[in-house]
Design a protein around this motif. Structure first.
Motif, PDB file in Angstrom:
ATOM      1  N   HIS A   1       0.849  -1.182   0.000  1.00  0.00           N
ATOM      2  CA  HIS A   1       0.000   0.000   0.000  1.00  0.00           C
ATOM      3  C   HIS A   1       0.891   1.239   0.000  1.00  0.00           C
ATOM      4  O   HIS A   1       2.090   1.167   0.269  1.00  0.00           O
ATOM      5  CB  HIS A   1      -0.929   0.006   1.213  1.00  0.00           C
ATOM      6  CG  HIS A   1      -0.210  -0.212   2.515  1.00  0.00           C
ATOM      7  ND1 HIS A   1       0.513   0.773   3.122  1.00  0.00           N
ATOM      8  CD2 HIS A   1      -0.086  -1.331   3.286  1.00  0.00           C
ATOM      9  CE1 HIS A   1       1.042   0.297   4.227  1.00  0.00           C
ATOM     10  NE2 HIS A   1       0.720  -0.976   4.357  1.00  0.00           N
ATOM     11  N   GLY A   2       0.286   2.366  -0.327  1.00  0.00           N
ATOM     12  CA  GLY A   2       1.052   3.604  -0.218  1.00  0.00           C
ATOM     13  C   GLY A   2       1.660   4.077  -1.515  1.00  0.00           C
ATOM     14  O   GLY A   2       2.855   4.364  -1.581  1.00  0.00           O
ATOM     15  N   GLY A   3       0.875   4.172  -2.575  1.00  0.00           N
ATOM     16  CA  GLY A   3       1.417   4.604  -3.864  1.00  0.00           C
ATOM     17  C   GLY A   3       1.260   6.086  -4.135  1.00  0.00           C
ATOM     18  O   GLY A   3       1.430   6.527  -5.263  1.00  0.00           O
ATOM     19  N   THR A   4       0.930   6.866  -3.098  1.00  0.00           N
ATOM     20  CA  THR A   4       0.720   8.295  -3.334  1.00  0.00           C
ATOM     21  C   THR A   4       1.750   9.123  -2.564  1.00  0.00           C
ATOM     22  O   THR A   4       2.633   8.585  -1.925  1.00  0.00           O
ATOM     23  CB  THR A   4      -0.701   8.713  -2.897  1.00  0.00           C
ATOM     24  OG1 THR A   4      -0.832   8.405  -1.507  1.00  0.00           O
ATOM     25  CG2 THR A   4      -1.750   7.982  -3.686  1.00  0.00           C
ATOM     26  N   GLY A   5       1.593  10.438  -2.631  1.00  0.00           N
ATOM     27  CA  GLY A   5       2.502  11.319  -1.903  1.00  0.00           C
ATOM     28  C   GLY A   5       3.633  11.835  -2.786  1.00  0.00           C
ATOM     29  O   GLY A   5       3.750  11.464  -3.964  1.00  0.00           O
ATOM     30  N   PRO A   6       4.473  12.713  -2.211  1.00  0.00           N
ATOM     31  CA  PRO A   6       5.569  13.316  -2.983  1.00  0.00           C
ATOM     32  C   PRO A   6       6.750  12.363  -3.113  1.00  0.00           C
ATOM     33  O   PRO A   6       7.794  12.536  -2.477  1.00  0.00           O
ATOM     34  CB  PRO A   6       5.921  14.559  -2.150  1.00  0.00           C
ATOM     35  CG  PRO A   6       5.584  14.164  -0.747  1.00  0.00           C
ATOM     36  CD  PRO A   6       4.400  13.238  -0.827  1.00  0.00           C
ATOM     37  N   LYS A   7       6.585  11.386  -3.931  1.00  0.00           N
ATOM     38  CA  LYS A   7       7.622  10.362  -4.091  1.00  0.00           C
ATOM     39  C   LYS A   7       7.472   9.697  -5.453  1.00  0.00           C
ATOM     40  O   LYS A   7       6.556  10.035  -6.210  1.00  0.00           O
ATOM     41  CB  LYS A   7       7.540   9.338  -2.977  1.00  0.00           C
ATOM     42  CG  LYS A   7       6.153   8.741  -2.803  1.00  0.00           C
ATOM     43  CD  LYS A   7       6.104   7.687  -1.703  1.00  0.00           C
ATOM     44  CE  LYS A   7       6.336   8.296  -0.328  1.00  0.00           C
ATOM     45  NZ  LYS A   7       6.138   7.304   0.755  1.00  0.00           N
ATOM     46  N   VAL A   8       8.345   8.747  -5.736  1.00  0.00           N
ATOM     47  CA  VAL A   8       8.238   8.003  -6.992  1.00  0.00           C
ATOM     48  C   VAL A   8       6.941   7.198  -6.959  1.00  0.00           C
ATOM     49  O   VAL A   8       6.703   6.421  -6.037  1.00  0.00           O
ATOM     50  CB  VAL A   8       9.448   7.068  -7.196  1.00  0.00           C
ATOM     51  CG1 VAL A   8       9.263   6.251  -8.478  1.00  0.00           C
ATOM     52  CG2 VAL A   8      10.758   7.862  -7.250  1.00  0.00           C
ATOM     53  N   ARG A   9       6.116   7.395  -7.960  1.00  0.00           N
ATOM     54  CA  ARG A   9       4.806   6.734  -8.040  1.00  0.00           C
ATOM     55  C   ARG A   9       4.930   5.401  -8.801  1.00  0.00           C
ATOM     56  O   ARG A   9       5.922   5.167  -9.488  1.00  0.00           O
ATOM     57  CB  ARG A   9       3.823   7.655  -8.748  1.00  0.00           C
ATOM     58  CG  ARG A   9       3.539   8.970  -8.000  1.00  0.00           C
ATOM     59  CD  ARG A   9       2.810   8.702  -6.696  1.00  0.00           C
ATOM     60  NE  ARG A   9       2.412   9.924  -6.032  1.00  0.00           N
ATOM     61  CZ  ARG A   9       1.270  10.582  -6.248  1.00  0.00           C
ATOM     62  NH1 ARG A   9       0.421  10.161  -7.162  1.00  0.00           N
ATOM     63  NH2 ARG A   9       0.984  11.675  -5.569  1.00  0.00           N
ATOM     64  N   PRO A  10       3.917   4.557  -8.702  1.00  0.00           N
ATOM     65  CA  PRO A  10       3.979   3.278  -9.423  1.00  0.00           C
ATOM     66  C   PRO A  10       4.237   3.483 -10.922  1.00  0.00           C
ATOM     67  O   PRO A  10       3.606   4.338 -11.553  1.00  0.00           O
ATOM     68  CB  PRO A  10       2.590   2.681  -9.174  1.00  0.00           C
ATOM     69  CG  PRO A  10       2.158   3.277  -7.869  1.00  0.00           C
ATOM     70  CD  PRO A  10       2.699   4.688  -7.899  1.00  0.00           C
ATOM     71  N   VAL A  11       5.156   2.709 -11.433  1.00  0.00           N
ATOM     72  CA  VAL A  11       5.529   2.835 -12.846  1.00  0.00           C
ATOM     73  C   VAL A  11       4.462   2.174 -13.715  1.00  0.00           C
ATOM     74  O   VAL A  11       3.826   1.200 -13.302  1.00  0.00           O
ATOM     75  CB  VAL A  11       6.924   2.214 -13.095  1.00  0.00           C
ATOM     76  CG1 VAL A  11       6.924   0.733 -12.776  1.00  0.00           C
ATOM     77  CG2 VAL A  11       7.373   2.431 -14.525  1.00  0.00           C
ATOM     78  N   VAL A  12       4.242   2.716 -14.884  1.00  0.00           N
ATOM     79  CA  VAL A  12       3.328   2.080 -15.835  1.00  0.00           C
ATOM     80  C   VAL A  12       4.066   1.821 -17.152  1.00  0.00           C
ATOM     81  O   VAL A  12       5.058   2.473 -17.471  1.00  0.00           O
ATOM     82  CB  VAL A  12       2.076   2.942 -16.123  1.00  0.00           C
ATOM     83  CG1 VAL A  12       1.196   3.038 -14.900  1.00  0.00           C
ATOM     84  CG2 VAL A  12       2.456   4.313 -16.616  1.00  0.00           C
ATOM     85  N   CYS A  13       3.563   0.842 -17.881  1.00  0.00           N
ATOM     86  CA  CYS A  13       4.139   0.575 -19.205  1.00  0.00           C
ATOM     87  C   CYS A  13       3.031   0.143 -20.149  1.00  0.00           C
ATOM     88  O   CYS A  13       1.935  -0.219 -19.714  1.00  0.00           O
ATOM     89  CB  CYS A  13       5.225  -0.499 -19.129  1.00  0.00           C
ATOM     90  SG  CYS A  13       4.617  -2.182 -18.893  1.00  0.00           S
ATOM     91  N   CYS A  14       3.318   0.186 -21.419  1.00  0.00           N
ATOM     92  CA  CYS A  14       2.392  -0.358 -22.405  1.00  0.00           C
ATOM     93  C   CYS A  14       2.753  -1.824 -22.647  1.00  0.00           C
ATOM     94  O   CYS A  14       3.690  -2.359 -22.067  1.00  0.00           O
ATOM     95  CB  CYS A  14       2.448   0.450 -23.699  1.00  0.00           C
ATOM     96  SG  CYS A  14       3.941   0.135 -24.673  1.00  0.00           S
ATOM     97  N   LYS A  15       2.011  -2.470 -23.522  1.00  0.00           N
ATOM     98  CA  LYS A  15       2.244  -3.902 -23.799  1.00  0.00           C
ATOM     99  C   LYS A  15       3.355  -4.107 -24.828  1.00  0.00           C
ATOM    100  O   LYS A  15       3.335  -5.073 -25.587  1.00  0.00           O
ATOM    101  CB  LYS A  15       0.953  -4.531 -24.292  1.00  0.00           C
ATOM    102  CG  LYS A  15       0.405  -3.803 -25.522  1.00  0.00           C
ATOM    103  CD  LYS A  15      -0.747  -4.530 -26.156  1.00  0.00           C
ATOM    104  CE  LYS A  15      -1.161  -3.812 -27.431  1.00  0.00           C
ATOM    105  NZ  LYS A  15      -2.045  -4.569 -28.274  1.00  0.00           N
ATOM    106  N   GLY A  16       4.322  -3.212 -24.819  1.00  0.00           N
ATOM    107  CA  GLY A  16       5.367  -3.241 -25.842  1.00  0.00           C
ATOM    108  C   GLY A  16       6.101  -4.560 -25.985  1.00  0.00           C
ATOM    109  O   GLY A  16       6.586  -4.890 -27.071  1.00  0.00           O
ATOM    110  N   SER A  17       6.195  -5.338 -24.896  1.00  0.00           N
ATOM    111  CA  SER A  17       6.915  -6.622 -24.961  1.00  0.00           C
ATOM    112  C   SER A  17       6.250  -7.586 -25.928  1.00  0.00           C
ATOM    113  O   SER A  17       6.917  -8.450 -26.509  1.00  0.00           O
ATOM    114  CB  SER A  17       6.977  -7.267 -23.568  1.00  0.00           C
ATOM    115  OG  SER A  17       7.639  -6.426 -22.664  1.00  0.00           O
ATOM    116  N   THR A  18       4.940  -7.462 -26.082  1.00  0.00           N
ATOM    117  CA  THR A  18       4.227  -8.388 -26.960  1.00  0.00           C
ATOM    118  C   THR A  18       3.559  -7.695 -28.149  1.00  0.00           C
ATOM    119  O   THR A  18       3.050  -8.358 -29.038  1.00  0.00           O
ATOM    120  CB  THR A  18       3.127  -9.141 -26.162  1.00  0.00           C
ATOM    121  OG1 THR A  18       2.267  -8.170 -25.549  1.00  0.00           O
ATOM    122  CG2 THR A  18       3.741 -10.006 -25.075  1.00  0.00           C
ATOM    123  N   CYS A  19       3.573  -6.377 -28.140  1.00  0.00           N
ATOM    124  CA  CYS A  19       2.923  -5.620 -29.218  1.00  0.00           C
ATOM    125  C   CYS A  19       3.720  -5.744 -30.519  1.00  0.00           C
ATOM    126  O   CYS A  19       4.941  -5.755 -30.510  1.00  0.00           O
ATOM    127  CB  CYS A  19       2.830  -4.149 -28.812  1.00  0.00           C
ATOM    128  SG  CYS A  19       2.123  -3.097 -30.083  1.00  0.00           S
TER     129      CYS A  19
END
Ligand code: SF4
Length: 189
Positions: free
Chosen positions: A32-50
């Protein structure tokens, strides 16, 4: 509900039930705890299989997640800090609208700095080089975070730090290893 960063937000928990709820979540092996003034959860696209993917976005973003989301979880930054990894210039996951955006490119990746999206928005600017997606990229991202930690003013998004200091000056500061060698000093501030 799922957020745009693919985390889960659960509204409406009574204040006195927050602690037990967090404990229950941990028991299930979740974080838990993905908010606040810090590095947020990383996101990516489906590039590995796209079919258009030029880089392995899954493994790159997992590495970023471990090293910077989890590794920097206790590091307070001037403001939130978002990282996205896209497989190609089609920009599906919008790396250009994240504080650091990695975009698959012929021969490696391009890296955009200072994007943001919301009430105020800025389009990230690309560093002039093509980067290797392994250690070179990880070290660059770490330098960016350290630079922001050291130079950003409280409450200032990275886009505004870049505006205030000048993109070319920021890019120049990311060359060489000065920021990495001063990591303990910077994080101790
Ligand atoms: S950005 Fe490129 S690789 Fe990623 S999902 Fe879109 S088309 Fe595919």
């Amino acid at each position: 509900m799922f957020t745009t960063r693919l985390t889960v937000e659960i509204p409406g928990i009574a204040y006195e039930k927050i602690e037990p709820f967090m404990a229950a979540v941990e028991e299930q092996g979740l974080e838990h705890g993905g908010t606040g003034p810090k590095v947020r959860p990383v996101v990516c696209c489906k590039g590995s299989t796209c079919q258009y993917g030029l880089i392995d976005t899954y493994s790159i973003s997992e590495r970023i997640h471990e090293r910077f989301y989890k590794g920097y979880h206790s590091v307070i930054l001037p403001h939130k800090f978002k990282i996205a990894v896209g497989g190609c210039p089609n920009n599906c996951v919008k790396p250009t609208l994240n504080d650091v955006g990695v975009m698959g490119w012929k021969g490696g990746c391009k890296v955009f700095l200072g994007g943001r999206w919301g009430k105020k928005y800025s389009i990230g600017q690309a560093l002039p080089r093509i980067y290797d997606t392994g250690d070179e990229l990880m070290e660059l991202i770490e330098k960016v975070i350290l630079f922001y930690k050291e130079n950003g003013k409280p409450g200032e998004r990275f886009a505004l730090t870049i505006d205030r200091m000048g993109f070319d000056n920021v890019a120049a500061a990311l060359e060489g290893n000065d920021l990495l060698t001063r990591k303990e000093e910077i994080l101790g501030k």
